[in-house]
Design a protein around this motif. Structure first.
Motif, PDB file in Angstrom:
ATOM      1  N   ALA A 241     -13.703   7.239  -0.603  1.00  0.00           N
ATOM      2  CA  ALA A 241     -12.475   7.900  -0.660  1.00  0.00           C
ATOM      3  C   ALA A 241     -11.317   7.733  -0.640  1.00  0.00           C
ATOM      4  N   LEU A 242     -11.210   6.174  -0.181  1.00  0.00           N
ATOM      5  CA  LEU A 242      -9.616   5.707   0.310  1.00  0.00           C
ATOM      6  C   LEU A 242      -9.198   4.859  -0.693  1.00  0.00           C
ATOM      7  N   LEU A 243     -10.568   4.217  -1.331  1.00  0.00           N
ATOM      8  CA  LEU A 243     -10.391   3.418  -2.340  1.00  0.00           C
ATOM      9  C   LEU A 243      -8.819   3.902  -3.189  1.00  0.00           C
ATOM     10  N   PRO A 244      -9.505   4.719  -4.224  1.00  0.00           N
ATOM     11  CA  PRO A 244      -8.616   4.293  -4.981  1.00  0.00           C
ATOM     12  C   PRO A 244      -6.712   5.766  -4.638  1.00  0.00           C
ATOM     13  N   LEU A 245      -7.006   6.017  -3.787  1.00  0.00           N
ATOM     14  CA  LEU A 245      -5.321   6.427  -2.948  1.00  0.00           C
ATOM     15  C   LEU A 245      -4.735   4.842  -2.427  1.00  0.00           C
ATOM     16  N   GLY A 246      -6.005   3.733  -2.173  1.00  0.00           N
ATOM     17  CA  GLY A 246      -5.088   2.981  -1.379  1.00  0.00           C
ATOM     18  C   GLY A 246      -4.045   2.009  -3.279  1.00  0.00           C
ATOM     19  N   GLN A 247      -5.467   1.527  -4.225  1.00  0.00           N
ATOM     20  CA  GLN A 247      -5.054   1.291  -5.712  1.00  0.00           C
ATOM     21  C   GLN A 247      -3.891   2.390  -5.806  1.00  0.00           C
ATOM     22  N   TRP A 248      -3.720   3.624  -6.252  1.00  0.00           N
ATOM     23  CA  TRP A 248      -2.119   4.291  -6.327  1.00  0.00           C
ATOM     24  C   TRP A 248      -1.160   3.187  -5.308  1.00  0.00           C
ATOM     25  N   GLY A 249      -1.135   2.965  -4.407  1.00  0.00           N
ATOM     26  CA  GLY A 249      -0.462   2.266  -3.155  1.00  0.00           C
ATOM     27  C   GLY A 249       0.028   1.096  -4.010  1.00  0.00           C
ATOM     28  N   ASP A 250      -0.853  -0.024  -4.421  1.00  0.00           N
ATOM     29  CA  ASP A 250      -0.793  -0.773  -4.912  1.00  0.00           C
ATOM     30  C   ASP A 250      -0.005  -1.032  -6.377  1.00  0.00           C
ATOM     31  N   ASP A 251      -0.291   0.376  -7.553  1.00  0.00           N
ATOM     32  CA  ASP A 251       0.374   0.227  -8.265  1.00  0.00           C
ATOM     33  C   ASP A 251       1.860   0.805  -8.080  1.00  0.00           C
ATOM     34  N   PHE A 252       2.477   1.452  -7.687  1.00  0.00           N
ATOM     35  CA  PHE A 252       3.305   2.287  -7.593  1.00  0.00           C
ATOM     36  C   PHE A 252       4.471   1.700  -6.247  1.00  0.00           C
ATOM     37  N   MET A 253       3.623   0.873  -5.748  1.00  0.00           N
ATOM     38  CA  MET A 253       4.512  -0.261  -4.139  1.00  0.00           C
ATOM     39  C   MET A 253       5.812   0.196  -4.438  1.00  0.00           C
ATOM     40  N   SER A 254       6.116  -1.017  -5.709  1.00  0.00           N
ATOM     41  CA  SER A 254       7.485  -1.548  -5.732  1.00  0.00           C
ATOM     42  C   SER A 254       8.732  -0.120  -6.310  1.00  0.00           C
ATOM     43  N   GLN A 255       8.029   0.684  -7.235  1.00  0.00           N
ATOM     44  CA  GLN A 255       8.429   2.193  -7.444  1.00  0.00           C
ATOM     45  C   GLN A 255       8.948   2.822  -5.535  1.00  0.00           C
ATOM     46  N   ILE A 256       7.744   3.096  -5.077  1.00  0.00           N
ATOM     47  CA  ILE A 256       8.302   3.275  -3.421  1.00  0.00           C
ATOM     48  C   ILE A 256       8.862   2.952  -3.090  1.00  0.00           C
ATOM     49  N   LEU A 257       9.315   2.005  -2.962  1.00  0.00           N
ATOM     50  CA  LEU A 257       9.988   0.872  -1.796  1.00  0.00           C
ATOM     51  C   LEU A 257      11.583   1.274  -2.587  1.00  0.00           C
ATOM     52  N   ARG A 258      11.917   1.536  -4.486  1.00  0.00           N
ATOM     53  CA  ARG A 258      13.554   1.750  -4.965  1.00  0.00           C
ATOM     54  C   ARG A 258      13.847   2.505  -4.008  1.00  0.00           C
TER      55      ARG A 258
END
Length: 120
Positions: A93-110
């Motif tokens: 169940a957590l895999l999609p959440l991890g994928q979302w984090g990978d996809d948007f990590m740079s945007q979140i950091l910015r």
């Protein structure tokens, strides 16, 4: 993990109660990636966690039926941790959440480096 009688308003409420906090998802991921691990291996795998916090989080995950703790009666004593079937399903169940984090990590950091001010 709450003690005593607990009620949840929805499934997400129950899931967040089990996996909430900074360390539990990282512990689950480490066990998912590496399989059965000894305490010292988990401590190295979960960078930054203190021994006390790791013990506490593992106890809570064990109490919730997410992690299995196997104690081997030998000298020196050996303890291994692994995911239960329930823990494996939680990781799924957590895999999609991890994928979302990978996809948007740079945007979140910015966004964190340059927070918006005023109404969105």
């Amino acid at each position: 993990m709450a003690k005593g009688k607990v009620s949840y308003s929805c499934g997400l409420d129950a899931a967040v109660d089990v996996v909430g906090g900074k360390w539990k998802p990282l512990i689950l991921w480490a066990l998912h990636e590496a399989g059965t691990r000894r305490f010292g291996e988990l401590r190295r795998d979960v960078s930054g966690v203190s021994e006390k916090m790791l013990i506490q989080q593992l106890r809570e995950l064990e109490a919730d039926g997410i992690v299995h703790r196997e104690v081997y009666r030998e000298v020196p004593p050996r303890v291994e941790y692994s995911l239960t079937g329930l823990g494996q399903s939680l990781n799924t169940a957590l895999l999609p959440l991890g994928q979302w984090g990978d996809d948007f990590m740079s945007q979140i950091l910015r966004n964190r480096e340059h927070p918006r001010t005023g109404p969105a």
